[in-house]
Design an enzyme around this catalytic site. Structure first.
Site, short mmCIF file in Angstrom:
data_model
loop_
_atom_site.label_atom_id
_atom_site.label_comp_id
_atom_site.label_asym_id
_atom_site.label_seq_id
_atom_site.Cartn_x
_atom_site.Cartn_y
_atom_site.Cartn_z
N GLU A 151 0.84 1.64 0.46
CA GLU A 151 2.11 0.93 0.31
C GLU A 151 2.95 0.97 1.59
O GLU A 151 4.04 1.55 1.63
CB GLU A 151 2.89 1.48 -0.88
CG GLU A 151 2.16 1.28 -2.20
CD GLU A 151 3.02 1.59 -3.41
OE1 GLU A 151 3.91 2.45 -3.32
OE2 GLU A 151 2.80 0.96 -4.47
N GLU A 313 -2.99 -0.74 -8.36
CA GLU A 313 -2.35 0.17 -9.32
C GLU A 313 -1.71 -0.70 -10.41
O GLU A 313 -0.74 -1.41 -10.15
CB GLU A 313 -1.27 1.01 -8.63
CG GLU A 313 -1.85 1.86 -7.51
CD GLU A 313 -0.79 2.66 -6.75
OE1 GLU A 313 0.35 2.79 -7.24
OE2 GLU A 313 -1.11 3.14 -5.65
#
Ligand code: GAL
Length: 669
Positions: A151, A313
């Protein structure tokens, strides 16, 4: 849009942290995953110490053992580079690798993402660990892909370390060449900010009232994006030298101050996203609006980066950090709904976060598929049902999402709207309005960027491109001339690429083909009324008084500002049409404009749907997703074949709470 890698069928994965568990659990875990349809695990993204426990000391036994087991049981692995969590030994010895607050306070070891992208020593140490991991593990047969970092720009997308100022100076020097040019372009004459030596330039620092030259700030955002991309590129160049043919490089986005399109095209084979729609149900989250359905907007942005993406995710349990974030567990059916939401919008790989809830650390309440008790539960049962459903629709992988309508976006305007509160407010309102309006009209919507081909869209909204370049203006003109329908809102084109407002920029400015001029404009606090067209539509935050030239008047102001004067124009130009709406675009006017141009309910001959249900089409598959926690009804106007059961339905369609129905469209049209 960039994509070198595609999944051939829908696949299920999970995020797994072998370093969190006794090794004796690994085999049972992997076998259990396989028995529930999970064929891939992502590992390693926070485990630097497992390979380099001390500076320059490398050991490979831990992941060797894990990969041996993966190979034994037949599990595929995505390996994460561990650069989001530098080890304590590293930041202790090299504090210059740490990110800082604007006031210079270093952000210390103890959480994650505490590094900066520009420290030469950090880049060197990252390059080394990535090289060591890739050279040792890349040929392992279980490995199918690599995730860069974790991320990029999440949690914090601003960087204020000393190395950032040094790199920012180099960036500005490279871009502007001379200080005279920099001063001119960035308007430093204002408030006597003129720079006379490069050493006087810094990343933003604390100032009185927090105001910093906005044009320099815009450069700073572009610089942060460049820094993140070059950090990822450094890793991807190394990985590329070692990975097996057919394996992919990815990362999981998408976050601010980052040109994700460039990131993907320069560094990645396929783009992944982390989808957590349960944020909509967190304590303190607004109760109104699209709530979890708003993730369809995020997924549409992801699709514009990469048409067939992965979800690295996918929410499976409640969100929660011990430091904040409280949310309920997903209700029965919501995990399926959010999974299918991702698939409907273009995901071909769904990897759940995470296998088992962490027994330690900040994320002890961020629940995975399993709880700490490790027993089968409702979420695992739901996963089994999802896996069975995936079997039935597996060939949706690789199919394109079908949309005739788009909303144009570009990074300069996105960044400018984050800095400029006027621009920001109108941009947010209209993005919501276009998204909600198209959702309620069951009109699939794409987010479209300048790097893409616009010609496939019948209608494009481009609500508030305050920054306008000659190149974009020319493309807009061509799009309309060749038959496109373009809808513009207020505040179009009054800024140059640096965010300055030069004389002569306001419409018609660079866009004379709009056929109207902006005579006056004003910010408005709610002043009642709206803009009268067929009905009175919302016109929040800003009003422009327009003067039609070649265009015709199609709406007038109702309210205090510019009452009864021209508010909206339309011009047929070439083979197309351009609409100028002198305000923000609320969902109501968006629906009206879609109807006016024949683009509302494009599948209205097939199904009649209530507002609660989202419609999406990928290839032959028609996805209908009910976000309501109550029963709603629609109607099949033609016999529809259920893609999973093969049953045919005509007439009443009942959608149970959170239900997703998938039909085959092909035969019907
Ligand atoms: C994501 C992150 C994961 C985990 C998860 C839950 O943003 O990539 O590592 O932290 O959120 O908080």
């Amino acid at each position: 849009m960039s994509q070198n890698f595609r999944w051939k069928k829908l696949e299920i994965g999970v995020c797994y942290y072998p370093e969190h568990w006794q090794e004796s659990l690994w085999e049972e875990d992997l076998k259990r995953m396989l028995s529930h349809g999970i064929g891939t695990v992502r590992v390693g993204e926070f485990a630097w110490n497992k390979t380099e426990p001390e500076e320059g000391v490398f050991r490979y036994d831990f992941f060797d053992r894990f990969l041996d087991l993966a190979e034994k049981v037949g599990m595929r692995v995505i390996f994460g580079t561990p650069t989001a969590t530098p080890p304590a030994w590293l930041t202790e010895k090299y504090p210059e690798t740490l990110n800082a607050r604007m006031d210079g306070t270093l952000l210390r070891h103890g959480a994650r993402r505490h590094y900066n992208y520009t420290s030469p020593i950090y880049r060197k140490l990252c390059a080394r660990i990535v090289e060591k991991l890739a050279s040792h593990y890349a040929q392992r047969p279980s490995i199918v892909g690599w995730q860069i970092d974790n991320e990029l720009n999440c949690e914090l997308d601003e960087f204020y370390a000393e190395s950032d100022s040094a790199a920012f100076r180099a960036y500005l020097r490279e871009k502007y060449g001379t200080l005279d040019r920099l001063n001119e372009c960035l308007g430093t004459m204002f408030w006597n900010q003129t720079y006379t030596d490069w050493s006087q330039l810094y990343v933003p620092r604390p100032t009185i009232s927090g105001a910093v030259n906005p044009h320099l700030m815009l450069e700073y955002k572009k610089f942060v994006s460049e820094a993140a991309i070059s950090f990822a590129k450094m890793q991807s160049d190394i990985l590329r030298r070692y990975i097996k043919e057919g394996d992919f490089i990815t990362t999981n986005g998408m976050f601010g101050n980052l040109d994700n399109h460039r990131l993907a095209s320069e560094c990645l084979d396929v783009y992944c996203y982390d989808s957590y729609p349960n944020f909509a149900y967190m304590a303190g989250a607004p109760q109104e609006g699209m709530r979890d359905r708003a993730w369809s907007k995020h997924l549409s942005k992801v699709r514009s980066v990469c048409p067939h993406f992965g979800i690295m995710e996918q929410q499976s349990g409640a969100n929660g950090w011990n430091t904040g974030m409280e949310a309920p567990a997903p209700r029965q059916g919501q995990m399926t709904l959010w999974t299918m939401q991702s698939v409907a919008h273009g995901a071909d790989y769904i990897s759940y976060f995470r296998w088992r809830t962490s027994p330690m650390g900040t994320e002890i309440y961020w629940h995975g598929l399993l709880d700490y008790d490790n027993r089968d539960n409702r979420r695992i049962a739901e996963l089994d049902r999802i896996a069975a459903r995936f079997e039935k629709i597996s060939d949706v992988a690789g199919e394109d999402f079908a949309a005739q309508v788009g909303i144009l976006c570009d990074y300069p305007n996105l960044f400018d709207a984050e800095l400029d509160v006027w621009h920001g407010r109108i941009a947010r309102l209209s993005e919501e309005g276009v998204f909600e309006g198209t959702q309620y009209a069951h009109t699939p919507l794409d987010f479209v960027y300048p790097s893409q081909d616009w010609s496939r869209y019948s209608l494009l909204f481009y609500p508030h491109p305050a920054i306008m370049t000659r190149e974009i203006a020319d493309r807009l003109e061509r799009y309309v001339r060749e038959g496109g329908k373009l809808v513009l809102g207020c505040r179009v084109g009054y800024k140059d690429e640096y965010g300055k407002c030069p004389v002569g920029r306001i419409l018609p400015g660079l866009l004379p083909f709009v056929g109207a001029e902006v005579r006056e404009s004003t910010f408005v606090n709610p002043d009642g009324g709206g803009i009268c067209m067929k009905e009175t539509y919302s016109a929040e935050a800003f009003r422009e008084l327009l003067e039609p030239k070649e265009a015709k008047l199609i709406g007038y102001h109702d309210g205090v500002a510019f009452n009864r004067e021209c508010a909206a124009t339309e011009r047929n130009y070439g083979k197309g049409t351009v609409v100028l709406y002198g305000s923000t675009l609320g969902a109501d006017v968006v629906r009206h404009l879609l109807e006016r141009h024949g683009l509302s309910e494009p599948y209205g001959d097939v199904v009649k749907l209530p507002q609660e249900v989202e419609l999406a089409v990928r290839g032959k598959y028609l996805f209908l997703l009910n976000y309501a926690d109550y029963l709603v009804c629609g109607e099949a106007l033609r016999p529809l074949r259920n893609a999973e059961t093969g049953e045919r339905t005509l007439g009443m369609l009942r959608f149970f709470p959170f239900e997703v129905k998938i039909f085959l469209l092909e035969a019907q049209r």
